[in-house]
Design a protein around this motif. Structure first.
Motif, PDB file in Angstrom:
ATOM      1  N   VAL A 180      46.153 -19.021   2.088  1.00  0.00           N
ATOM      2  CA  VAL A 180      44.776 -19.386   1.028  1.00  0.00           C
ATOM      3  C   VAL A 180      45.086 -20.460   0.334  1.00  0.00           C
ATOM      4  CG1 VAL A 180      43.584 -18.360  -0.739  1.00  0.00           C
ATOM      5  CG2 VAL A 180      44.338 -16.655   1.243  1.00  0.00           C
ATOM      6  N   ILE A 181      44.303 -21.199   0.179  1.00  0.00           N
ATOM      7  CA  ILE A 181      44.088 -22.542  -0.517  1.00  0.00           C
ATOM      8  C   ILE A 181      42.844 -22.207  -1.546  1.00  0.00           C
ATOM      9  CG2 ILE A 181      43.736 -25.040  -0.823  1.00  0.00           C
ATOM     10  CD1 ILE A 181      44.827 -25.125   1.798  1.00  0.00           C
ATOM     11  N   ALA A 182      43.172 -22.150  -2.858  1.00  0.00           N
ATOM     12  CA  ALA A 182      41.976 -22.190  -3.933  1.00  0.00           C
ATOM     13  C   ALA A 182      41.425 -23.228  -4.176  1.00  0.00           C
ATOM     14  CB  ALA A 182      42.467 -21.360  -5.312  1.00  0.00           C
ATOM     15  N   GLU A 183      40.226 -23.606  -3.974  1.00  0.00           N
ATOM     16  CA  GLU A 183      39.528 -25.092  -4.411  1.00  0.00           C
ATOM     17  C   GLU A 183      39.136 -24.977  -5.797  1.00  0.00           C
ATOM     18  OE1 GLU A 183      37.675 -26.924  -0.352  1.00  0.00           O
ATOM     19  OE2 GLU A 183      36.903 -24.678  -0.913  1.00  0.00           O
ATOM     20  N   GLY A 184      38.958 -26.422  -6.172  1.00  0.00           N
ATOM     21  CA  GLY A 184      38.194 -26.568  -7.484  1.00  0.00           C
ATOM     22  C   GLY A 184      38.805 -25.870  -8.767  1.00  0.00           C
ATOM     23  N   ILE A 185      40.271 -26.132  -8.912  1.00  0.00           N
ATOM     24  CA  ILE A 185      40.851 -25.669  -9.988  1.00  0.00           C
ATOM     25  C   ILE A 185      40.652 -26.756 -10.865  1.00  0.00           C
ATOM     26  CG2 ILE A 185      43.323 -25.081 -10.872  1.00  0.00           C
ATOM     27  CD1 ILE A 185      44.006 -24.543  -8.179  1.00  0.00           C
ATOM     28  N   GLU A 186      40.131 -26.571 -11.975  1.00  0.00           N
ATOM     29  CA  GLU A 186      39.987 -27.474 -13.115  1.00  0.00           C
ATOM     30  C   GLU A 186      40.686 -27.250 -14.360  1.00  0.00           C
ATOM     31  OE1 GLU A 186      37.757 -29.693 -12.351  1.00  0.00           O
ATOM     32  OE2 GLU A 186      36.843 -29.232 -10.435  1.00  0.00           O
ATOM     33  N   THR A 187      40.927 -26.212 -14.718  1.00  0.00           N
ATOM     34  CA  THR A 187      41.555 -25.809 -16.051  1.00  0.00           C
ATOM     35  C   THR A 187      42.996 -25.304 -15.926  1.00  0.00           C
ATOM     36  OG1 THR A 187      40.602 -23.545 -16.447  1.00  0.00           O
ATOM     37  CG2 THR A 187      39.333 -25.488 -16.968  1.00  0.00           C
ATOM     38  N   MET A 218      47.897 -14.051  -9.506  1.00  0.00           N
ATOM     39  CA  MET A 218      47.532 -13.340  -8.400  1.00  0.00           C
ATOM     40  C   MET A 218      48.606 -13.711  -6.955  1.00  0.00           C
ATOM     41  SD  MET A 218      43.450 -13.825  -8.628  1.00  0.00           S
ATOM     42  CE  MET A 218      42.723 -13.758 -10.187  1.00  0.00           C
ATOM     43  N   ASN A 219      49.471 -14.572  -7.310  1.00  0.00           N
ATOM     44  CA  ASN A 219      50.196 -14.847  -6.198  1.00  0.00           C
ATOM     45  C   ASN A 219      49.582 -15.796  -5.303  1.00  0.00           C
ATOM     46  OD1 ASN A 219      52.607 -13.655  -7.403  1.00  0.00           O
ATOM     47  ND2 ASN A 219      51.954 -11.679  -6.462  1.00  0.00           N
ATOM     48  N   CYS A 220      48.708 -16.766  -5.672  1.00  0.00           N
ATOM     49  CA  CYS A 220      47.959 -17.522  -4.634  1.00  0.00           C
ATOM     50  C   CYS A 220      49.072 -18.686  -4.628  1.00  0.00           C
ATOM     51  CB  CYS A 220      46.751 -18.093  -5.434  1.00  0.00           C
ATOM     52  SG  CYS A 220      45.836 -19.421  -4.541  1.00  0.00           S
ATOM     53  N   ALA A 221      49.121 -19.101  -3.223  1.00  0.00           N
ATOM     54  CA  ALA A 221      50.265 -19.983  -3.055  1.00  0.00           C
ATOM     55  C   ALA A 221      50.107 -21.303  -3.099  1.00  0.00           C
ATOM     56  CB  ALA A 221      50.705 -19.763  -1.337  1.00  0.00           C
ATOM     57  N   LYS A 222      48.675 -21.795  -2.686  1.00  0.00           N
ATOM     58  CA  LYS A 222      48.330 -23.154  -2.893  1.00  0.00           C
ATOM     59  C   LYS A 222      46.975 -23.362  -3.457  1.00  0.00           C
ATOM     60  CE  LYS A 222      50.703 -24.358   1.335  1.00  0.00           C
ATOM     61  NZ  LYS A 222      50.715 -25.007   2.630  1.00  0.00           N
ATOM     62  N   GLY A 223      46.707 -24.489  -3.924  1.00  0.00           N
ATOM     63  CA  GLY A 223      45.472 -25.042  -4.713  1.00  0.00           C
ATOM     64  C   GLY A 223      45.358 -26.382  -4.528  1.00  0.00           C
ATOM     65  N   GLN A 224      43.845 -26.822  -4.882  1.00  0.00           N
ATOM     66  CA  GLN A 224      43.481 -28.275  -5.135  1.00  0.00           C
ATOM     67  C   GLN A 224      42.430 -28.544  -6.062  1.00  0.00           C
ATOM     68  OE1 GLN A 224      42.066 -28.313  -0.820  1.00  0.00           O
ATOM     69  NE2 GLN A 224      40.575 -29.645  -1.788  1.00  0.00           N
ATOM     70  N   GLY A 225      42.494 -29.445  -6.780  1.00  0.00           N
ATOM     71  CA  GLY A 225      41.156 -29.715  -7.882  1.00  0.00           C
ATOM     72  C   GLY A 225      41.431 -30.733  -8.774  1.00  0.00           C
ATOM     73  N   HIS A 226      40.715 -31.028  -9.741  1.00  0.00           N
ATOM     74  CA  HIS A 226      40.951 -32.206 -10.505  1.00  0.00           C
ATOM     75  C   HIS A 226      41.898 -32.011 -11.445  1.00  0.00           C
ATOM     76  CE1 HIS A 226      36.735 -34.094  -9.651  1.00  0.00           C
ATOM     77  NE2 HIS A 226      37.488 -34.243  -8.780  1.00  0.00           N
ATOM     78  N   LEU A 227      42.178 -30.712 -11.503  1.00  0.00           N
ATOM     79  CA  LEU A 227      43.548 -30.443 -12.749  1.00  0.00           C
ATOM     80  C   LEU A 227      44.762 -31.102 -12.283  1.00  0.00           C
ATOM     81  CD1 LEU A 227      44.450 -28.821 -15.262  1.00  0.00           C
ATOM     82  CD2 LEU A 227      45.199 -26.964 -13.446  1.00  0.00           C
ATOM     83  N   PHE A 228      44.757 -31.424 -10.917  1.00  0.00           N
ATOM     84  CA  PHE A 228      46.164 -31.848 -10.406  1.00  0.00           C
ATOM     85  C   PHE A 228      45.821 -33.288 -10.141  1.00  0.00           C
ATOM     86  CE2 PHE A 228      46.359 -27.692  -8.327  1.00  0.00           C
ATOM     87  CZ  PHE A 228      47.036 -27.106  -9.423  1.00  0.00           C
ATOM     88  N   ALA A 229      44.627 -33.691  -9.404  1.00  0.00           N
ATOM     89  CA  ALA A 229      44.330 -35.278  -9.164  1.00  0.00           C
ATOM     90  C   ALA A 229      42.861 -35.120  -8.571  1.00  0.00           C
ATOM     91  CB  ALA A 229      45.404 -35.618  -8.363  1.00  0.00           C
ATOM     92  N   ALA A 230      42.145 -36.176  -8.707  1.00  0.00           N
ATOM     93  CA  ALA A 230      40.944 -36.447  -7.882  1.00  0.00           C
ATOM     94  C   ALA A 230      41.277 -37.065  -6.790  1.00  0.00           C
ATOM     95  CB  ALA A 230      39.884 -37.311  -9.159  1.00  0.00           C
ATOM     96  N   ALA A 231      40.057 -37.054  -5.944  1.00  0.00           N
ATOM     97  CA  ALA A 231      40.446 -37.773  -4.413  1.00  0.00           C
ATOM     98  C   ALA A 231      40.764 -39.393  -5.039  1.00  0.00           C
ATOM     99  CB  ALA A 231      39.116 -37.662  -3.641  1.00  0.00           C
ATOM    100  N   LEU A 232      41.750 -39.549  -4.080  1.00  0.00           N
ATOM    101  CA  LEU A 232      42.239 -40.898  -4.510  1.00  0.00           C
ATOM    102  C   LEU A 232      42.075 -41.759  -2.964  1.00  0.00           C
ATOM    103  CD1 LEU A 232      45.346 -40.249  -3.380  1.00  0.00           C
ATOM    104  CD2 LEU A 232      45.383 -39.356  -5.542  1.00  0.00           C
ATOM    105  N   PRO A 233      42.381 -43.170  -3.174  1.00  0.00           N
ATOM    106  CA  PRO A 233      42.367 -43.754  -1.861  1.00  0.00           C
ATOM    107  C   PRO A 233      43.814 -43.764  -1.505  1.00  0.00           C
ATOM    108  CG  PRO A 233      42.332 -45.331  -3.774  1.00  0.00           C
ATOM    109  CD  PRO A 233      42.145 -43.877  -4.125  1.00  0.00           C
TER     110      PRO A 233
END
Length: 611
Positions: free
Chosen positions: A557-564, A574-589
């Motif tokens: 499971v990957i959680a999308e849109g982690i902002e805060t 909740m033991n969610c293993a992976k995530g992505q979102g602007h809290l970590f980094a925006a899309a980059l070149p």
């Protein structure tokens, strides 16, 4: 629901039963696999209430089924009389008139409004039935199943209500308001109803004009009878693709109109509506077995953003339609201020071709992080157009490109090759453990050579393997038949070692069925649920349910849109293993890939007070 169920809407009722049957079968299979249950029975309330359990389940009555039905009926009776009764009951399983070692757990399924959706009965060994992990997992699955049953029931209730309302309409009124050839409203009826809707409601909406391309040539080549059948299919496909609340009319021989209600933020929604209409028409007209059918141009204008009266709104939509027609085949355009000065779709296509040659269309990378260690585990590839005059353009800014099969496939190939090279440029030691998620379109997966083309990219770049590739697809792409080309392509990609991710999981009630029958390895929880889970118990329960399902089904499971930080802490709990979102980094070149590999210090991140 009783009056609706007992109506004569046979087709809708049959479709409802079939969809409920799929949900029931999928849920029972998942519960058996995840809990190790000896037997599982799911009784939807409608089936028990109307006495057609065996029609839906297609099996003979069993002791467990009888226990579930009896518990559901008792609960409904006690609830109707105001008597308090528990929603869960555990009892011994009878064997030859005696109590065996197995236990039956009966559970009432309730939706977010505490309406009864049905009853779930599970037979387990006594030791397993009493364990907290099994209870928690069963609770999570129950929430998911209740949500899906509620969604499909509500959908078909609305459909049956519409059918019933149509049947109550007077035949004479239908004749005066309805075009006999297509079933859409006549021009006069359409105009009157749209004017009234604009006058009575302050809600945002869009007026969309559709024009069937080359209808005269179709009539000349195949005859007017064939042309009439063709128009009827187009009208039916439009009605099927548009929301139930849409007003649809036939405005001229080859032109249709629709008024569609819009949500508060409607930019991407309107694009999705136009895409659904286009795809629905192409699928329906393909059954006619004639070449080059199903192409429609579309133009749209919005109320009250673009205009507040019907005449102006129609004029602007007509102007947008003209831009689509002048730009090429099968295009859709939404009106924008200064449209006469902005590039039309043909100009966008010309610029797109030039941009590909100039390497201005590039992959950007959204990092995916391990929510336990903070390590970067891979990237999702996103399309960005670095236009010298207009800056960095998002995909929404060049929708006509994505709507054209040839250009969409060229874009995927360009991004895939560039992204793989950028990852390999990190060096073997840094790149070998990273994954690359590639968003693909239905055009890509319908291409029988897609897997071979991806293999060609990997062969040209040393140090990367199939196991690092993730193919991201949306549920809409998976709606076709399991034996179709899309399914076969995904199976071929997995056979080579790639994994398949189901994007935006949880937004449609077909998702559970896809877990059972389609090649899926990864679930990406839609950002909608992540954004609202701290304020909504239902959204949090859905997130927890997906995580519990993944544990029992060997899915990532990957959680999308982690902002805060608050969302991050909740997912970690909740033991969610992976995530992505602007809290970590925006899309980059690609130039920022190396720096993005740093391990995130979650303690420092959670302690920040500047959010």
């Amino acid at each position: 629901m009783s009056d609706l169920w007992e109506s004569n809407a046979v087709e809708s009722g049959a479709a409802f039963q079939e969809e409920v049957r799929r949900i029931v079968e999928g849920a029972e299979t998942l519960i058996r696999d995840s809990l190790g249950a000896a037997e599982v029975v799911l009784i939807p309330r409608a089936s028990s209430k109307h006495g057609d359990v065996h029609v839906l389940r297609q099996v003979q009555s069993s002791q467990l089924e009888e226990a579930a039905t009896r518990f559901l009926d008792d609960y409904l009776i006690q609830r109707a009389t105001g008597t308090s009764i528990p929603t869960v009951r555990t009892m011994p399983y009878p064997v030859d008139g005696r109590h065996g070692s197995d236990q039956i757990i009966c559970r009432i399924l309730l939706d977010g409004d505490y309406s009864v959706c049905g009853c779930l009965a599970v037979r387990m060994q006594e030791a397993d039935a009493a364990t907290a992990p099994h209870k928690a997992r069963l609770d999570a699955i129950s929430v998911m199943v209740s949500t899906m049953l509620k969604a499909v029931t509500t959908s078909f209730e609305l459909e049956i209500e519409l059918i019933a309302a149509q049947r109550r309409s007077a035949r004479l009124e239908l004749q005066t308001r309805t075009d006999p050839l297509t079933g859409a409203q006549t021009l006069g009826a359409f105009e009157r109803e749209v004017r009234k809707r604009l006058q009575d409601s302050a809600d945002a909406c869009a007026l969309i004009l559709f024009e069937v391309e080359n209808l005269k040539n179709v009539n000349d080549l195949f005859g007017y009878q064939f042309g009439n059948s063709y128009l009827g299919l187009v009208a039916g496909a439009l009605s099927a693709a548009l929301p139930d609340t849409a007003i649809v009319g036939r405005l001229a021989g080859d032109q249709f109109g629709a008024l569609v209600e819009l949500p508060e933020r409607y930019n991407s929604y309107l694009g999705d509506v136009l895409s659904r209409c286009r795809d629905s028409i192409l699928r329906s007209t393909a059954t006619l077995g004639r070449p080059n059918l199903g192409r429609t141009s579309a133009g749209a204008a919005t109320y009250p953003n673009d205009a507040v009266d019907y005449d102006t709104l129609f004029e602007l939509a007509e102007g947008a339609l003209h831009v689509s027609k002048s730009g090429g085949r099968g295009l859709s355009t939404v009106f924008a201020p200064g449209m006469d000065r902005r590039p039309n779709p043909r100009e966008i296509t010309r610029r797109f071709n030039a941009a590909l040659s100039a390497n201005q269309i590039r992959p950007y990378f959204q990092p995916v992080h391990n929510l336990v260690t903070g390590d970067c585990t891979g990237f999702e590839v996103l399309a960005r157009w670095e236009d010298p005059d207009r800056g960095v353009l998002m995909p929404d800014d060049f929708i006509p490109i994505l709507n054209d099969p040839e250009n969409a496939e060229r874009l995927t190939q360009k991004l895939t090759g560039s992204a793989l090279k950028a990852l390999a440029d990190l060096g073997p030691s840094r790149a070998k453990d990273l994954t690359l998620a590639i968003n693909v379109t239905s055009f890509d997966l319908m291409n029988r050579e897609f897997a071979f083309e991806l293999q060609s990219h990997l062969s040209e770049i040393h140090g990367l393997s199939w196991s690092q590739i993730i193919i991201e697809v949306t549920e809409k792409i998976m709606l076709g038949a399991a034996e179709g080309q899309v399914f076969r392509t995904l199976e071929e990609l997995r056979r080579r070692g790639a994994r398949v991710a189901l994007d935006d999981f949880g937004t449609g009630y077909g998702g559970l069925r896809h877990l059972s029958g389609w090649p899926v390895d990864i679930l990406k929880i839609d950002r909608h649920f992540i954004g609202r889970m701290l304020d909504s118990e239902i959204d949090r329960a859905i997130v927890e349910s997906i995580l519990h399902l993944s544990e029992s089904s060997d899915l990532t499971v990957i959680a999308e849109g982690i902002e805060t930080p608050e969302q991050l802490r909740a997912l970690q709990s909740m033991n969610c293993a992976k995530g992505q979102g602007h809290l970590f980094a925006a899309a980059l070149p690609a130039s920022g890939l190396a720096d993005s590999l740093r391990t995130i210090d979650f303690d420092m991140l959670n302690s920040r007070d500047d959010w």
